[in-house]
Design a protein around this motif. Structure first.
Motif, mmCIF file in Angstrom:
data_model
loop_
_atom_site.group_PDB
_atom_site.id
_atom_site.type_symbol
_atom_site.label_atom_id
_atom_site.label_comp_id
_atom_site.label_asym_id
_atom_site.label_seq_id
_atom_site.Cartn_x
_atom_site.Cartn_y
_atom_site.Cartn_z
ATOM 1 N N TYR A 9 0.886 -1.070 -0.079
ATOM 2 C CA TYR A 9 0.021 -0.122 0.135
ATOM 3 C C TYR A 9 0.992 1.040 -0.145
ATOM 4 O O TYR A 9 0.466 2.190 -0.703
ATOM 5 C CB TYR A 9 -0.893 -0.076 1.175
ATOM 6 C CG TYR A 9 -2.094 -0.864 1.022
ATOM 7 C CD1 TYR A 9 -2.829 -0.976 0.051
ATOM 8 C CD2 TYR A 9 -2.490 -1.597 2.192
ATOM 9 C CE1 TYR A 9 -3.971 -1.987 -0.029
ATOM 10 C CE2 TYR A 9 -3.605 -2.303 2.344
ATOM 11 C CZ TYR A 9 -4.234 -2.761 1.074
ATOM 12 O OH TYR A 9 -5.610 -3.153 1.008
ATOM 13 N N THR A 10 1.902 1.319 1.030
ATOM 14 C CA THR A 10 2.885 2.266 0.882
ATOM 15 C C THR A 10 3.489 2.676 -0.273
ATOM 16 O O THR A 10 3.648 3.780 -0.737
ATOM 17 C CB THR A 10 3.740 2.208 2.003
ATOM 18 O OG1 THR A 10 3.007 1.900 3.246
ATOM 19 C CG2 THR A 10 4.735 3.401 2.273
ATOM 20 N N ARG A 11 4.195 1.563 -0.875
ATOM 21 C CA ARG A 11 4.995 1.887 -2.073
ATOM 22 C C ARG A 11 3.903 2.363 -3.343
ATOM 23 O O ARG A 11 4.106 3.016 -4.215
ATOM 24 C CB ARG A 11 5.408 0.482 -2.660
ATOM 25 C CG ARG A 11 6.204 0.576 -3.974
ATOM 26 C CD ARG A 11 7.134 -0.319 -4.319
ATOM 27 N NE ARG A 11 7.942 -0.026 -5.450
ATOM 28 C CZ ARG A 11 8.955 -0.670 -5.975
ATOM 29 N NH1 ARG A 11 9.497 -1.488 -5.479
ATOM 30 N NH2 ARG A 11 9.755 -0.150 -7.060
ATOM 31 N N LEU A 39 3.863 3.842 10.254
ATOM 32 C CA LEU A 39 4.564 4.777 9.095
ATOM 33 C C LEU A 39 5.992 4.312 9.202
ATOM 34 O O LEU A 39 6.787 4.253 8.206
ATOM 35 C CB LEU A 39 4.126 6.075 9.057
ATOM 36 C CG LEU A 39 4.864 7.021 7.958
ATOM 37 C CD1 LEU A 39 4.629 6.442 6.502
ATOM 38 C CD2 LEU A 39 4.480 8.548 8.087
ATOM 39 N N ALA A 42 6.889 0.993 8.092
ATOM 40 C CA ALA A 42 6.555 1.102 6.484
ATOM 41 C C ALA A 42 7.949 1.809 5.626
ATOM 42 O O ALA A 42 8.233 1.032 4.846
ATOM 43 C CB ALA A 42 5.257 1.873 6.064
ATOM 44 N N HIS A 133 -3.838 8.402 7.142
ATOM 45 C CA HIS A 133 -4.212 7.264 6.503
ATOM 46 C C HIS A 133 -5.455 7.405 5.541
ATOM 47 O O HIS A 133 -5.819 8.559 5.642
ATOM 48 C CB HIS A 133 -4.612 5.857 7.307
ATOM 49 C CG HIS A 133 -5.345 6.178 8.595
ATOM 50 N ND1 HIS A 133 -6.618 6.637 8.727
ATOM 51 C CD2 HIS A 133 -4.956 6.326 9.957
ATOM 52 C CE1 HIS A 133 -7.059 6.920 9.871
ATOM 53 N NE2 HIS A 133 -5.991 6.501 10.634
ATOM 54 N N PRO A 170 2.424 8.872 2.994
ATOM 55 C CA PRO A 170 2.663 7.734 2.184
ATOM 56 C C PRO A 170 1.492 6.379 2.619
ATOM 57 O O PRO A 170 1.331 5.389 2.128
ATOM 58 C CB PRO A 170 3.812 6.999 2.777
ATOM 59 C CG PRO A 170 4.772 8.231 3.078
ATOM 60 C CD PRO A 170 3.570 9.279 3.566
ATOM 61 N N MET A 171 0.856 6.655 3.697
ATOM 62 C CA MET A 171 -0.238 5.742 4.130
ATOM 63 C C MET A 171 -1.575 6.169 3.291
ATOM 64 O O MET A 171 -2.572 5.484 4.286
ATOM 65 C CB MET A 171 -0.181 5.487 5.779
ATOM 66 C CG MET A 171 1.070 5.096 6.088
ATOM 67 S SD MET A 171 0.796 4.081 7.810
ATOM 68 C CE MET A 171 -0.160 5.255 8.730
#
Length: 248
Positions: A9-11, A39, A42, A133, A170-171
């Motif tokens: 998900y993060t990528r 995070l 991650a 998120h 990123p989340m």
């Protein structure tokens, strides 16, 4: 949620919104809550194989509440080999003792982010990662609709001109329920919020409202998120397609 799913998900968010560049020094704002610790995991995990190399540090803004401890967070950062810094402030004293703010959340967020951004800039970072998120993004949109009369939510990536600092989230594709699952699975050292108004805010109202709406209309959470992504919100960067991501 397992670590591999979190990294996926993060990528996806980082690739689609071009959040990381070669040579970045990224600070993760660590509040002590489940979101920021997730995070940290991650970005630490992603750093091991992401094609663009970046450095990572963790920073906590201590608001000045009694009994707020950072020892377990520091130990986690040491185990991950991530430098950890604590910024001492009197934000709690200013809000509740001096100003006696009846609705302190907005001012608190502004002061906290200001202290964090200044600290990470002084530490040589060019980017700071916030742990918002998917649910946070939707709740912010609801708050904006209800209290401001506009369709808006914070951007996945934004540049702060005055600080010359880029904020990334990123989340943004991670559900809060998955963060809770990750917290329990990996036994994250969560530090309970000491704020006296925690759980009694407008954001909590939006969180409860979103939960109710999704129970009554299954799938509405995701549809709202899709509407946000496709809503041409001012300040949002263009999102790369899967094909464009693979070309880069």
């Amino acid at each position: 949620m397992k670590l591999q799913q979190l990294l996926s998900y993060t990528r996806k968010a980082i690739d689609e919104y071009q959040m990381i560049d070669e040579g970045d020094k990224i600070a993760v704002g660590i509040s002590g809550g489940k979101d920021s610790l997730t995070l940290l995991y991650a970005l630490h995990g992603l750093r091991r194989f992401y094609p663009k190399h970046f450095d990572l540090i963790a920073v906590t803004v201590d608001l000045g509440y009694e009994k707020f401890h950072t020892e377990k967070i520091e130990a986690l950062c040491q185990s991950l080999d991530v430098p950890y810094y604590v910024v001492e402030t009197d934000i709690a004293k200013i809000l509740f003792d001096e100003r006696k703010e009846p609705n302190p959340c907005s001012l608190c967020a502004k002061m906290r982010k200001g202290a964090l951004n200044e600290a990470v800039k002084n530490l040589g970072c060019n980017k700071v990662a916030y742990a918002h998120h998917k649910d946070d993004i939707i709740e912010t949109m609801l708050l904006s609709l209800i209290y401001e009369g506009r369709f808006h939510s914070f951007s996945p990536k934004s540049f702060l001109d005055r600080m010359e600092l880029t904020v990334i989230r990123p989340m943004m594709y991670v559900n809060e329920a998955d963060v809770i699952g990750f917290q329990h699975k990996y036994d994250l050292p969560v530090e309970k919020s000491r704020c006296p108004v925690d759980g009694h805010t407008k954001r909590q109202y939006a969180k409860d409202l979103l939960k109710q709406l999704n129970m009554e209309n299954p799938g509405v959470r995701q549809r709202m998120f899709t509407a946000i992504q496709n809503g041409n919100i001012e300040g949002w960067p263009a999102r790369l397609s899967r094909e464009e991501v693979y070309k880069k």
